[in-house]
Design a protein around this motif. Structure first.
Motif, mmCIF file in Angstrom:
data_model
loop_
_atom_site.group_PDB
_atom_site.id
_atom_site.type_symbol
_atom_site.label_atom_id
_atom_site.label_comp_id
_atom_site.label_asym_id
_atom_site.label_seq_id
_atom_site.Cartn_x
_atom_site.Cartn_y
_atom_site.Cartn_z
ATOM 1 N N SER A 329 6.119 102.683 8.539
ATOM 2 C CA SER A 329 7.358 103.160 9.176
ATOM 3 C C SER A 329 7.022 103.917 10.452
ATOM 4 O O SER A 329 6.075 104.703 10.496
ATOM 5 C CB SER A 329 8.128 104.090 8.235
ATOM 6 N N GLU A 330 7.846 103.691 11.437
ATOM 7 C CA GLU A 330 7.647 104.289 12.767
ATOM 8 C C GLU A 330 7.532 105.815 12.693
ATOM 9 O O GLU A 330 8.241 106.478 11.948
ATOM 10 C CB GLU A 330 8.860 103.925 13.631
ATOM 11 N N CYS A 331 6.638 106.352 13.509
ATOM 12 C CA CYS A 331 6.494 107.802 13.595
ATOM 13 C C CYS A 331 6.092 108.134 15.036
ATOM 14 O O CYS A 331 4.907 108.112 15.364
ATOM 15 C CB CYS A 331 5.445 108.296 12.602
ATOM 16 N N THR A 336 2.399 108.401 18.754
ATOM 17 C CA THR A 336 2.419 108.375 20.218
ATOM 18 C C THR A 336 1.864 109.649 20.836
ATOM 19 O O THR A 336 1.104 109.597 21.791
ATOM 20 C CB THR A 336 3.859 108.116 20.728
ATOM 21 N N ILE A 337 2.248 110.802 20.271
ATOM 22 C CA ILE A 337 1.723 112.018 20.890
ATOM 23 C C ILE A 337 0.656 112.688 20.019
ATOM 24 O O ILE A 337 0.252 113.813 20.277
ATOM 25 C CB ILE A 337 2.845 113.014 21.288
ATOM 26 N N GLY A 338 0.217 111.975 18.997
ATOM 27 C CA GLY A 338 -0.924 112.462 18.224
ATOM 28 C C GLY A 338 -0.658 113.731 17.436
ATOM 29 O O GLY A 338 -1.525 114.585 17.292
ATOM 30 N N ILE A 505 -3.972 108.148 17.590
ATOM 31 C CA ILE A 505 -3.509 106.837 18.032
ATOM 32 C C ILE A 505 -4.554 105.777 17.692
ATOM 33 O O ILE A 505 -5.663 106.099 17.282
ATOM 34 C CB ILE A 505 -3.208 106.835 19.543
ATOM 35 N N VAL A 506 -4.176 104.528 17.874
ATOM 36 C CA VAL A 506 -5.062 103.439 17.476
ATOM 37 C C VAL A 506 -6.430 103.591 18.141
ATOM 38 O O VAL A 506 -6.526 103.807 19.341
ATOM 39 C CB VAL A 506 -4.416 102.082 17.841
ATOM 40 N N GLY A 507 -7.461 103.504 17.320
ATOM 41 C CA GLY A 507 -8.825 103.688 17.813
ATOM 42 C C GLY A 507 -9.293 105.124 17.709
ATOM 43 O O GLY A 507 -10.407 105.451 18.087
ATOM 44 N N GLY A 508 -8.452 106.001 17.180
ATOM 45 C CA GLY A 508 -8.792 107.425 17.085
ATOM 46 C C GLY A 508 -9.728 107.728 15.936
ATOM 47 O O GLY A 508 -10.148 106.837 15.201
#
Ligand SMILES: Nc1nc2c(ncn2[C@@H]2O[C@H](COP(=O)(O)OP(=O)(O)OP(=O)(O)O)[C@@H](O)[C@H]2O)c(=O)[nH]1
Length: 545
Positions: A329-331, A336-338, A505-508
């Protein structure tokens, strides 16, 4: 504006017998809160009613032994409509009693009276406007699907929160419930399906928020509008944009299936690509190659010199093996802002990473636009402020008059079917038993639940080596086989540690924070998520112990 917490709760609190001026003993506090929350009068109707829920929730947060089920058991539209959530056992009991006509739902008169007509009209106007948008959408590119945009929750005042939360008026709910005796026979045991359908017909949103799974009249339909290749840190994926006839939102499917990019894929025996049936079928007579390619109905790799449109399929093709699937689910805050308030960004990253290491690198992440567990970003932001006052994530939702979790998964199931991955079952990446139940209710077999262990917990457990864990809540989902709690081989714990802290974020990498720890523990302790608590406390790791 927040009012100062005043007397109503404290004046009734049982004081400790030997220390009448100190706070009550925790057990007494729990009992007292329990009696308040399940009292037919409850705290809502006394003086300071507007604030009592918050007070109660804040006090509850401090009381041991209190769970989400103890909060607002008696809530109904008539007492402020703060929440419909009751424990399942009570919901079923209530259903049975209402079904035989033994119980009349409480009146909502008081709540209705509080509202000036003007506000009512504004809400009505907004709903009509929304319906118009829905109608317009039905004539748009959805071609053939009956698009319906549900009303967005209005900026409702206090007594209208229930309606804002559920999109239903109290009289509609009462009418639905009054009709129930007719829907069920007094001489036969009331059937839950009758209750569901009767309530769903009159007041689907309210029925959904009681936790009863609702079968709406309208069969869920989805259509993939477009697909494109996206190169990511974990390899290429195909992003699919879906429309549906339920909620007017653009849900996404991120498909990893790199073999599709090979021009030789066609010749590989038993290989069934993960493709959308509604995307690949012909949309209209005389559809051009250019049109099909533009929306993504092509095969292999698209380039200026090669453009091969996909053959029009006759049947959706199903995969033989159970692919790895994440229903996410979207967050905005986490992804987006970590934000370090939740683990959502990390989970999205982990899901993509785990799929990239699955056989054939094949799998699907459904990215559902159900921000804030379905309450939306605005309400989630408000909930965060209540969490700063001391409530946990569940209590904050309830204090806002929302359900603890307002998500549904019918659209997700339809998307999986459309992608052909529902055939032989799925391996579901989740700790959330509701998602497993939802898929099974949709007829999609969950062959394996693959846990998503927070990276920090993995890292802490790695320090202490395997020890017997304290399973907090045995759950039905536990019966499913689960994959071992091992981090993926290409992302060892040390590698996470060397990445930038705080990046979710992705890759974090791995993230840690006090608030994140509290959120994760609440998911396990109060929402029944299927995780073992880490054996090494957070501080110990930070101190290098
Ligand atoms: N209302 C509210 N929503 C939150 C909060 N923190 C995160 N969320 C939302 O919770 C949802 C998390 O969804 P998922 O990651 O799909 O799943 P989950 O229910 O945690 O279950 P898993 O599959 O085990 O990850 C997202 O929509 C977030 O926006 C919070 O404090 N309050």
């Amino acid at each position: 504006m927040l009012h100062q917490p005043v007397s109503p709760l404290t004046t009734h609190l049982p004081l400790h017998p030997s220390h009448p001026h100190t706070a009550p003993a925790s057990e007494e506090l729990s009992d007292f809160l329990l009696s308040l929350s399940s009292s037919p009068i409850g705290p809502h109707q006394g003086p300071g009613a507007a604030f009592d829920n918050l007070l109660l929730a804040a006090a509850t947060a401090q009381a041991p032994g209190m769970t989400r089920h103890h909060l607002q058991h008696s809530s109904w539209l008539g007492n402020g409509g703060k929440s419909f959530q009751m424990p399942r056992s009570e919901r079923l009991r209530m259903a049975a009693r209402v079904g035989t006509g033994a119980v009349t739902p409480p009146s909502d008169q008081e709540g209705e009276k509080e509202e000036p007509d003007k506000q009512e009209e504004e809400v009505q106007e907004k709903e009509e406007k929304d319906e118009k948008v829905g109608e317009d959408a039905a004539h748009g590119p959805l071609s053939g699907l009956r698009a319906r945009t549900p009303p967005t929750p209005p900026q409702a005042p206090e007594a209208k929160r229930a309606r804002a939360a559920t999109g239903v008026r109290a009289p509609e709910l009462r009418e639905a419930l009054e009709a129930l005796p007719a829907a069920t026979s007094a001489s036969t045991p009331p059937r839950i399906t009758s209750l569901r359908n009767a309530v769903a017909e009159k007041a689907p949103a309210a029925a959904a928020s009681t936790g009863l799974s609702v079968q709406t009249e309208e069969e869920v339909q989805v259509k993939c509008m477009a697909r494109t290749r996206i190169p990511t840190a974990y390899g290429p994926v195909f992003l699919h944009v879906y429309h549906n006839n339920q909620d007017g939102k653009e849900h996404l499917a991120i498909v990893s299936d790199p073999m599709q990019l090979e021009s030789s894929a066609d010749g590989v025996e038993d290989y069934v690509p993960i493709r959308s049936h509604t995307l690949d079928v012909q949309w209209r007579e005389g559809e051009t190659a250019r049109e099909r390619i533009t929306r993504g109905a092509y095969v292999s790799r698209l380039s200026g010199s090669s453009a091969e449109r996909a053959p029009v399929p006759t049947q959706p093709r199903k995969l033989d093996d159970a692919p790895l699937v994440r229903i996410h689910s979207e967050c905005f805050t986490g992804e987006t802002i970590g934000s370090l308030r939740c683990d959502c960004g990390e989970q999205l990253d982990s899901a993509l990473s785990l799929i990239a290491h699955a056989p054939g690198r094949r799998g699907v992440v459904l990215y559902l636009r159900q921000e804030g567990r379905g309450i939306g970003l605005l309400e989630k932001v408000r909930a965060y402020n209540l969490q700063d006052l001391g409530l946990d994530t569940v209590q904050a939702n309830l204090a806002l008059g929302r359900g603890e979790d307002e998500r549904t998964y019918g659209v997700a199931a339809a998307m999986l079917r459309d992608l052909g991955v529902a055939g032989e079952g799925i391996r579901l990446l989740t700790n959330n038993p509701n998602k497993v139940d939802a898929m099974q209710q949709e007829g999609i077999s969950v062959q394996e639940r693959v846990p998503m262990v927070p990276r920090d917990w993995q890292a802490r457990d790695a320090l202490s080596h395997p020890q017997p864990h304290s399973r907090s809540h045995p759950h039905a989902g536990d019966l499913l086989p689960t994959a071992p709690h091992t981090p993926n081989p290409d992302s060892p714990i040390n590698a996470w540690d060397t990445r930038t802290k705080g990046a979710t974020i992705v890759g974090g990498g791995v993230v840690r924070s006090e608030e994140l720890e509290k959120y994760l523990r609440t998911k396990v302790m109060r929402m029944g998520h299927l995780l073992d608590l880490p054996t090494v406390p957070s501080a110990a790791r930070e101190n290098g112990a």
